[in-house]
Design a protein around this motif. Structure first.
Motif, PDB file in Angstrom:
ATOM      1  N   ARG A   1     -80.600 -54.498 -27.181  1.00  0.00           N
ATOM      2  CA  ARG A   1     -82.301 -54.467 -27.348  1.00  0.00           C
ATOM      3  C   ARG A   1     -82.616 -54.675 -28.836  1.00  0.00           C
ATOM      4  O   ARG A   1     -83.760 -55.166 -29.108  1.00  0.00           O
ATOM      5  CB  ARG A   1     -82.778 -52.852 -26.803  1.00  0.00           C
TER       6      ARG A   1
ATOM      7  N   THR B   1     -89.166 -60.344 -19.256  1.00  0.00           N
ATOM      8  CA  THR B   1     -87.838 -60.520 -19.690  1.00  0.00           C
ATOM      9  C   THR B   1     -87.710 -60.805 -21.243  1.00  0.00           C
ATOM     10  O   THR B   1     -89.006 -61.139 -21.882  1.00  0.00           O
ATOM     11  CB  THR B   1     -87.387 -61.958 -19.106  1.00  0.00           C
TER      12      THR B   1
ATOM     13  N   ARG C   1     -82.880 -61.513 -18.603  1.00  0.00           N
ATOM     14  CA  ARG C   1     -82.780 -60.127 -18.226  1.00  0.00           C
ATOM     15  C   ARG C   1     -83.832 -59.461 -18.847  1.00  0.00           C
ATOM     16  O   ARG C   1     -84.889 -59.647 -19.689  1.00  0.00           O
ATOM     17  CB  ARG C   1     -81.403 -59.472 -18.775  1.00  0.00           C
ATOM     18  N   TYR C   2     -84.104 -58.175 -18.408  1.00  0.00           N
ATOM     19  CA  TYR C   2     -85.102 -57.136 -18.548  1.00  0.00           C
ATOM     20  C   TYR C   2     -84.484 -56.290 -19.546  1.00  0.00           C
ATOM     21  O   TYR C   2     -83.417 -56.073 -19.763  1.00  0.00           O
ATOM     22  CB  TYR C   2     -85.903 -56.623 -17.571  1.00  0.00           C
TER      23      TYR C   2
ATOM     24  N   HIS D   1     -84.313 -53.183 -19.795  1.00  0.00           N
ATOM     25  CA  HIS D   1     -83.309 -52.034 -19.337  1.00  0.00           C
ATOM     26  C   HIS D   1     -82.139 -52.450 -18.924  1.00  0.00           C
ATOM     27  O   HIS D   1     -80.978 -51.700 -18.598  1.00  0.00           O
ATOM     28  CB  HIS D   1     -84.151 -51.225 -18.115  1.00  0.00           C
ATOM     29  N   GLN D   2     -81.827 -53.900 -18.751  1.00  0.00           N
ATOM     30  CA  GLN D   2     -80.444 -54.191 -18.518  1.00  0.00           C
ATOM     31  C   GLN D   2     -79.674 -54.641 -19.744  1.00  0.00           C
ATOM     32  O   GLN D   2     -78.499 -55.199 -19.593  1.00  0.00           O
ATOM     33  CB  GLN D   2     -80.765 -55.640 -17.804  1.00  0.00           C
TER      34      GLN D   2
END
Length: 262
Positions: free
Chosen positions: A153, A101, A143-144, A146-147
């Motif tokens: 990012r 995360t 969240r990760y 890719h989310q």
């Protein structure tokens, strides 16, 4: 603290790719390394933190706060990375682990360098996410990568780099992969954080218009050599080298703002 690079050489694959580069970054200064692809600007920056590709040979001097970095072990350099000197890359996927995360990744630097307890480090991660203006930070850190959107990012990567309040940030083309609107927001964010923290900044780009938004001084590179350097205001108005003149012609019109290097 200040950075001084003197006579830097880098040999890679039997070829000299950086040849005698010298520049200084005084405490609190914002200096740009600018040049076309292959000019050696990113390799110069990576040399500061010992992040060059395997097999690279470094000569000359890189001094940080009067400490010579050339020749330090990777373990010694690891103590500097993220603590005294942070780095943000062009593509945040380079820095972000896809299976962890966002909060865990921001907190990890705080736990390593400041030996903070897990709960305190997590609270810091939320605070850092808020500081880089990520939306709903308490939830977003769960969240990760890719989310998140591309701009989110990159903000998360900036939060990671700045979590331990480094005295120098190296930003290696951090806005190139973003669209123009998000690019401008990230530049404004970096500029504001550098001023807020009293942090020195080395900003790497091929775009003189982008550099005009954030730096006060510039070092122009071509084929691994410095061809011009000085206050950015002068380079924008009276460029001396053909390289700088070409960069000026190619400056991104949508971001161009004469005299914006305050």
């Amino acid at each position: 603290m200040s950075l001084s690079v003197q006579g830097l050489t880098i040999d890679l694959g039997g070829r000299r790719v950086v040849d005698g580069v010298s520049f200084d970054v005084p405490d609190g200064a914002r200096v740009g390394l600018i040049g076309e692809s292959g000019s050696g600007k990113s390799l110069t920056a990576l040399a500061v933190l010992g992040l060059l590709p395997a097999g690279a040979t470094v000569g000359g001097s890189i001094r940080w706060n009067d400490r010579e970095l050339v020749g330090l072990s990777d373990r010694e350099l690891a103590r500097l990375r993220g603590d005294e000197i942070g780095i943000v890359f062009q593509e945040p996927q380079t820095a972000l682990n896809p299976i962890r995360t966002i909060g865990r990744q921001i907190a990890e630097s705080v736990r390593i360098h400041e030996r903070a307890p897990r709960r305190a480090a997590w609270a810091r991660a939320v605070a850092e996410a808020e500081r880089v203006r990520l939306p709903d930070p308490a939830q977003l850190v769960r969240r990760y990568p890719h989310q998140l959107s591309g701009g989110q990012r990159q903000r998360a990567a900036i939060a990671m780099a700045l979590a331990c309040r480094p005295r120098l940030l190296i930003a290696d083309e951090p806005t190139t992969a973003l669209d123009v609107t998000i690019q401008a927001d990230v530049l404004q964010l970096l500029h504001g954080l550098a001023l807020q923290d009293g942090m020195s900044l080395v900003f790497i780009t091929h775009d003189l218009a982008v550099l005009s938004q954030i730096a006060t001084d510039a070092v122009v590179l071509e084929h691994g050599r410095v061809v011009e350097h000085g206050p950015l205001r002068r380079l924008l108005t009276t460029p001396e080298s053909a390289v700088t003149q070409g960069l000026l012609r190619d400056a991104t019109a949508t971001l161009w703002r004469p005299g914006g290097e305050s």
